[in-house]
Enzyme design. Structure first.
Site, mmCIF file in Angstrom:
data_model
loop_
_atom_site.group_PDB
_atom_site.id
_atom_site.type_symbol
_atom_site.label_atom_id
_atom_site.label_comp_id
_atom_site.label_asym_id
_atom_site.label_seq_id
_atom_site.Cartn_x
_atom_site.Cartn_y
_atom_site.Cartn_z
ATOM 1 N N HIS A 14 0.849 -1.204 0.000
ATOM 2 C CA HIS A 14 0.000 0.000 0.000
ATOM 3 C C HIS A 14 0.874 1.241 0.000
ATOM 4 C CE1 HIS A 14 -3.909 -2.038 1.173
ATOM 5 N NE2 HIS A 14 -3.032 -2.972 1.470
ATOM 6 N N GLU A 200 -8.680 -12.388 5.850
ATOM 7 C CA GLU A 200 -7.751 -11.750 6.790
ATOM 8 C C GLU A 200 -8.491 -11.554 8.121
ATOM 9 O OE1 GLU A 200 -6.830 -7.650 5.921
ATOM 10 O OE2 GLU A 200 -4.864 -7.743 6.902
ATOM 11 N N ASP A 279 2.079 -2.875 4.364
ATOM 12 C CA ASP A 279 2.225 -1.444 4.725
ATOM 13 C C ASP A 279 3.600 -1.236 5.382
ATOM 14 O OD1 ASP A 279 -0.700 -0.601 4.254
ATOM 15 O OD2 ASP A 279 -0.912 -2.285 5.640
HETATM 16 N N1 HPA Z 1 -6.283 -5.129 5.124
HETATM 17 C C1 HPA Z 1 -7.253 -4.329 4.726
HETATM 18 N N2 HPA Z 1 -7.037 -3.070 4.369
HETATM 19 C C2 HPA Z 1 -5.806 -2.600 4.412
HETATM 20 C C3 HPA Z 1 -4.754 -3.385 4.827
HETATM 21 C C4 HPA Z 1 -4.995 -4.718 5.196
HETATM 22 O O1 HPA Z 1 -4.117 -5.500 5.582
HETATM 23 N N3 HPA Z 1 -3.633 -2.618 4.759
HETATM 24 C C5 HPA Z 1 -4.015 -1.401 4.320
HETATM 25 N N4 HPA Z 1 -5.331 -1.387 4.102
HETATM 26 ZN ZN ZN Z 2 -3.217 -4.925 2.240
#
Ligand code: HPA
Ligand code: ZN
Length: 334
Positions: A14, A200, A279
């Site tokens: 990201h 996730e 990130d």
């Molecule tokens: N998951 C969902 N949204 C996100 C993530 C993530 O790991 N990292 C940055 N935005």
């Molecule tokens: Zn992500």
């Protein structure tokens, strides 16, 4: 840890989760934005995870200061440019940088489509300056709801020739994939590829929705896929690559320990995985660290790590000839 004759590739990274803390500090001073502390060192815990967060949404709060200081299109361009410099510093040969233009535009009411243009320009200039290759993936931030996502998609599609794919990120539990079917029909009509954050915060059903309803070709994380054998078979048979991000999965509380990551289950089932950062500035890591973790904490072999580097190349949203160029350029450098 890394095979030096194969390209090093980050497919899940990201751009708006990788704004340097010193740039955030600098932009805050420049733009007259109050920060919660007086000294830079005290600021780090506000923008970087200290060990881990309790869940995904607590993790994502750490990205907020980075976008809250973006007061102009020039600021957006700067962070995009610096993201490419970071790729070069991290020894990455090719990356797909993803960003949510509405999230970047939101705080200072910047025009969202112009934010997309500014990011495109910053990345283009960065690639020229640093000799790195990068493409862009547009994100719909599901956290902000359907209407904002449609606006975000409209803004991204204005610049669709400069994007390789669309992703859905943010609050997976609160805003399930099935809400966004119509948006991803528009993505298909625009001829863009699809990768979706799934499995996730939520379970394997979320990965099924991403694939069946939104037509995901790759899955961001996909950790919870291990709970469903039928899904593992489906991923393997259909060559759907899981974009694995080990440190991120630990820091979002998706796994309790790196050694708990189900990567071995994926590999045993023939599910393709690649290693990525997610990130990096928020996590305080870079891509090579993820390969080190895979070897040292998960016991992956040199052969498995090489296969993973190749999986990233194969799953990249670029043409076969561009893949071949990445391979030959890398071996020529040695
Ligand atoms: N998951 C969902 N949204 C996100 C993530 C993530 O790991 N990292 C940055 N935005
Ligand atoms: Zn992500």
């Amino acid at each position: 840890m890394i095979c030096e004759t194969l390209p090093l590739i980050d497919l899940h990274r990201h751009l708006d989760g990788n704004i340097r803390p010193d740039t955030i500090w600098d932009l805050a001073q420049q733009n007259g934005i109050d920060l919660p502390v007086e000294h830079f060192n005290d600021f780090i815990p506000h923008v970087r995870i200290q060990d881990k967060a309790s869940d995904l949404m607590e993790f994502l709060v750490k990205l907020d200061w980075g976008v809250n200081v973006l007061s102009s299109l020039e600021d957006c361009k700067r962070v995009a440019f610096e993201n490419v410099e970071d790729l070069s510093l991290a020894g990455i040969d090719y990356a797909e940088l993803r960003f949510s233009p509405y999230y970047m535009a939101m705080k200072h009411n910047l025009p969202t489509a112009d934010v997309v243009a500014a990011v495109i320009e910053g990345v283009k200039q960065g690639c020229e300056e640093f000799g790195v290759k990068a493409n862009l993936i547009g994100i719909l931030s599901r956290t902000f709801g359907l209407e904002k996502c449609q606006h975000e998609l409209d803004s991204l599609l204005v610049h669709k020739d400069h994007l390789v794919a669309i992703d859905l990120a943010g609050d997976e539990l609160g805003k399930p994939a099935n809400l966004f079917e119509d948006q991803f029909k528009q993505v298909a009509n625009a001829g863009l590829n699809v990768t979706i954050h799934a499995g996730e915060a939520a379970g394997p059903e979320s990965v099924w929705h991403a694939i069946k309803l939104l037509k995901a070709q790759r899955i961001g994380h996909g950790v919870k896929s291990y709970e469903d054998k039928h899904l593992l078979d489906y991923l393997a048979e259909n060559n759907i690559t899981l974009e694995t991000c080990l440190t991120s999965n630990y820091q979002t509380g998706t796994i309790d320990r790196i050694s708990d990551h189900p990567i071995h289950t994926f590999l045993e089932h023939g599910v393709k995985v690649c290693l990525n950062t997610d990130d990096p500035a928020v996590e305080g890591i870079e891509l090579k660290h993820e390969y080190t973790l895979a070897k040292q904490q998960l016991g992956l072999t040199t052969q498995q790590l090489q296969d993973i580097q190749l999986n990233a190349l194969n799953a990249a949203f670029i043409s076969d000839s561009e893949k071949q160029t990445l391979l030959t350029e890398k071996s020529a450098k040695i």
